[in-house]
Every structure is written in C-alpha cells, then in structure tokens.
Write a protein that holds these residues in place. Sequence first.
Motif, PDB file in Angstrom:
ATOM      1  N   SER A  47       0.940  -1.460  -0.020  1.00  0.00           N
ATOM      2  CA  SER A  47       0.034  -0.069   0.006  1.00  0.00           C
ATOM      3  C   SER A  47       0.872   0.980  -0.037  1.00  0.00           C
ATOM      4  CB  SER A  47      -1.040   0.068   1.070  1.00  0.00           C
ATOM      5  OG  SER A  47      -0.325  -0.130   2.406  1.00  0.00           O
ATOM      6  N   LEU A  52      -0.185   4.443  -5.365  1.00  0.00           N
ATOM      7  CA  LEU A  52      -0.045   5.629  -6.026  1.00  0.00           C
ATOM      8  C   LEU A  52       0.003   5.548  -7.521  1.00  0.00           C
ATOM      9  CD1 LEU A  52       1.604   8.207  -3.689  1.00  0.00           C
ATOM     10  CD2 LEU A  52      -0.832   8.105  -4.066  1.00  0.00           C
ATOM     11  N   VAL A  55      -3.497   3.457  -9.113  1.00  0.00           N
ATOM     12  CA  VAL A  55      -4.726   4.408  -8.914  1.00  0.00           C
ATOM     13  C   VAL A  55      -4.501   5.566  -9.883  1.00  0.00           C
ATOM     14  CG1 VAL A  55      -6.341   4.960  -7.411  1.00  0.00           C
ATOM     15  CG2 VAL A  55      -5.147   3.065  -6.848  1.00  0.00           C
ATOM     16  N   CYS A  57      -2.560   9.408  -8.828  1.00  0.00           N
ATOM     17  CA  CYS A  57      -2.591  10.253  -7.656  1.00  0.00           C
ATOM     18  C   CYS A  57      -4.063  11.087  -7.488  1.00  0.00           C
ATOM     19  CB  CYS A  57      -1.385  10.936  -7.511  1.00  0.00           C
ATOM     20  SG  CYS A  57       0.215   9.949  -7.323  1.00  0.00           S
ATOM     21  N   SER A  58      -4.499  11.283  -6.330  1.00  0.00           N
ATOM     22  CA  SER A  58      -5.579  12.289  -6.094  1.00  0.00           C
ATOM     23  C   SER A  58      -4.773  13.611  -5.677  1.00  0.00           C
ATOM     24  CB  SER A  58      -6.493  12.128  -4.988  1.00  0.00           C
ATOM     25  OG  SER A  58      -7.151  11.007  -5.146  1.00  0.00           O
ATOM     26  N   ASN A 151      -7.318   6.779  -0.027  1.00  0.00           N
ATOM     27  CA  ASN A 151      -5.771   6.131  -0.574  1.00  0.00           C
ATOM     28  C   ASN A 151      -4.844   6.124   0.685  1.00  0.00           C
ATOM     29  OD1 ASN A 151      -3.465   5.706  -1.786  1.00  0.00           O
ATOM     30  ND2 ASN A 151      -3.815   7.315  -3.173  1.00  0.00           N
ATOM     31  N   ASP A 154      -1.449   7.889   0.610  1.00  0.00           N
ATOM     32  CA  ASP A 154      -1.490   9.149   0.584  1.00  0.00           C
ATOM     33  C   ASP A 154      -2.249   9.875   1.759  1.00  0.00           C
ATOM     34  OD1 ASP A 154      -0.967  12.085  -0.289  1.00  0.00           O
ATOM     35  OD2 ASP A 154      -2.833  11.902  -1.620  1.00  0.00           O
ATOM     36  N   LEU A 159     -10.021   9.477  -2.852  1.00  0.00           N
ATOM     37  CA  LEU A 159      -9.764   9.272  -4.249  1.00  0.00           C
ATOM     38  C   LEU A 159     -10.929   9.866  -4.976  1.00  0.00           C
ATOM     39  CD1 LEU A 159      -8.050   5.732  -4.067  1.00  0.00           C
ATOM     40  CD2 LEU A 159      -7.174   7.924  -4.934  1.00  0.00           C
ATOM     41  N   ARG A 223      -9.593   2.463 -11.772  1.00  0.00           N
ATOM     42  CA  ARG A 223      -8.805   3.939 -11.751  1.00  0.00           C
ATOM     43  C   ARG A 223      -9.814   4.978 -12.465  1.00  0.00           C
ATOM     44  NH1 ARG A 223      -3.404   1.473 -14.550  1.00  0.00           N
ATOM     45  NH2 ARG A 223      -5.006   0.497 -15.644  1.00  0.00           N
TER      46      ARG A 223
END
Length: 303
Positions: A47, A52, A55, A57-58, A151, A154, A159, A223
């Motif tokens: 994780s 990141l 997926v 990044c947000s 996430n 992060d 997300l 995604r």
Amino acid sequence: MSTQTQPAAPPPSTAGPEAGVHPDHDRGLEFDVRTLLARRSALGLLSGAGLLALVGCSDASSATSASTASTAPTASATATTSAGGGATASAAAVDSVVPDETAGPYPGDGSNGADVLDDSGIVRQDISSSFGTSTTTAAGVPLAVNLTVLNSADGYAALEGVAVYAWHADAQGRYSMYSPGVENENYLRGVQPTDASGTASFTTIFPGCYDGRWPHIHFEVYRSTSEATSDGQIVKTSQIALPQAACEAVYADGATYVSSADNLARTSLTRDMVFGDDGGIHQLATVTGDTASGYVANLTIAI
C-alpha cells in the motif's frame, strides 16, 4: 450484453452460489500478487508508493480524507452523502486496507461469461431496475449505498474520480444475468465515479440472504469510469457486509425475501466463507433507517 466464449457459471445451488469460488475470476497482476501473500498481514507491504502509481494520484491539496453520514432515505431511497462532503476520516477510523475478496461466480464483468460493463447504460446511480431490452425493477426494501474510497498511501486522502462497480443478489438470492429466471435481467449492477469526498453512491434494494453466505454487496474499484467500462485494470475487489439487526428486520417480510430469514439463521459473520476470518470487521457497513422508509448503508474503505 456481450459474451465471451467460456460457459456461464451454474445457477445458485443449496451450497450457496459462491461456495468453492476460485480467485482466478479476478483480474490483474496487482490482485494476483496480493492474493498469493497472506491476505491480511501482507496488505501493508503493497500500500505504499506503488498504489499511487496504479490508481493515479489524487490532488492532495484539494482531496481530503472523508467519510459519509446519511439519514434514512425516503421511500425512493435516494442515495445521499454528508452535506458538502466535508466530513473527515482519520487513519485511526480506517485502520486497515480493505481486504481483497473473491468476486464470486457471477461478476458480470466478462471474467466469467457475460459482460455488462461494456453495455451502454451501466454507468448509473439507480441500479434497482434492468436497462436495455428489459426495464424490470427488482422488488425489495429500498437501500442507498455510499462507499467512500480513501488512499492509504497518501495520508488517507479521498480518491476522487475512481470508479466503483457494485452488484448483489436480489430479494430471492438470485444474481441477474446468471440465475434461473433472471438470465435476461441486468438489475442490481452499476458503475459510479467517486466524488470529491471519494464517495460512490447507489440506489438499490436490500439484498436477500441465500444459503451459505452472509448478506453482502460485491464491488470492484477501477482507476476511472473509462477503465471500468473497457475491461481495464481492477484496483480492488472486495465485499460489503450488512449488519444483522437490519437484515433481520428486512427479512421479516418472508413474502418478498423468500427463505432469507431461515438462511440468515443458519450462518453468521464468523462462519461466513468470506468474512469469517475476522468477522468482517473492515467491511461491515453502518446501516440506518427502517423497513418503511428504507435504509442507508455507509462504508469507508482504504485501498
């Protein structure tokens, strides 16, 4: 609906439609590697920064950790999130990456027969009715489902823009597209993108309880919506568990929820083939409402 060459799975049996399911029904290297490791303890190893990249990044400056809080829906069970999506969820509130679970034999994602994800109309919030050649509405107690995706790599930021594909059994424990009598239906299946709070919301019905399984809702996280509707990479496959008190109240209507009360009485979260190893602690939704006005199920997960 498009189909693939492999035969469709057999209809639900008395052993439950997910008994003996092989994890090969899920797709992607990410899922396969994690499944080979110890499911719970090894999730933390996967994780980090790699998630990141997978997926996407947000924007951490605008997306914050979030959960949802809803009141009981009206009879139409309109899915709602907290006002403005401003509520926050700390890492302590989401203390584990949600575990991977089997998609089961009736995913409708092309991995086992029919594929509803490439059908026009699958991106929708209200999944209670079929779309396309049929407009049949599934009978049952209204349920709004709010799934918030955070996430873990992060700081548990929301997300935004990932897609959730959700599906579940009808009041009689049947899965559309597969079970006898509903092979030509595609109700109780749909895709929604997550909003700024990381929440994907669905309007549906409370699922029935079939023999051998605790009441649940399947989901896959992609995604993006475009990935979900084009056989893209699955980021997470798991299931939502529903609390016993709400299930018992709903299943008191034995005319609509045929055999659900008896099936529920023969199982438990700790005996369930999916949730049994930890009692569904990371997948048990918070459910509010009643049978007259409908229910709202909220779950915040980290991936």
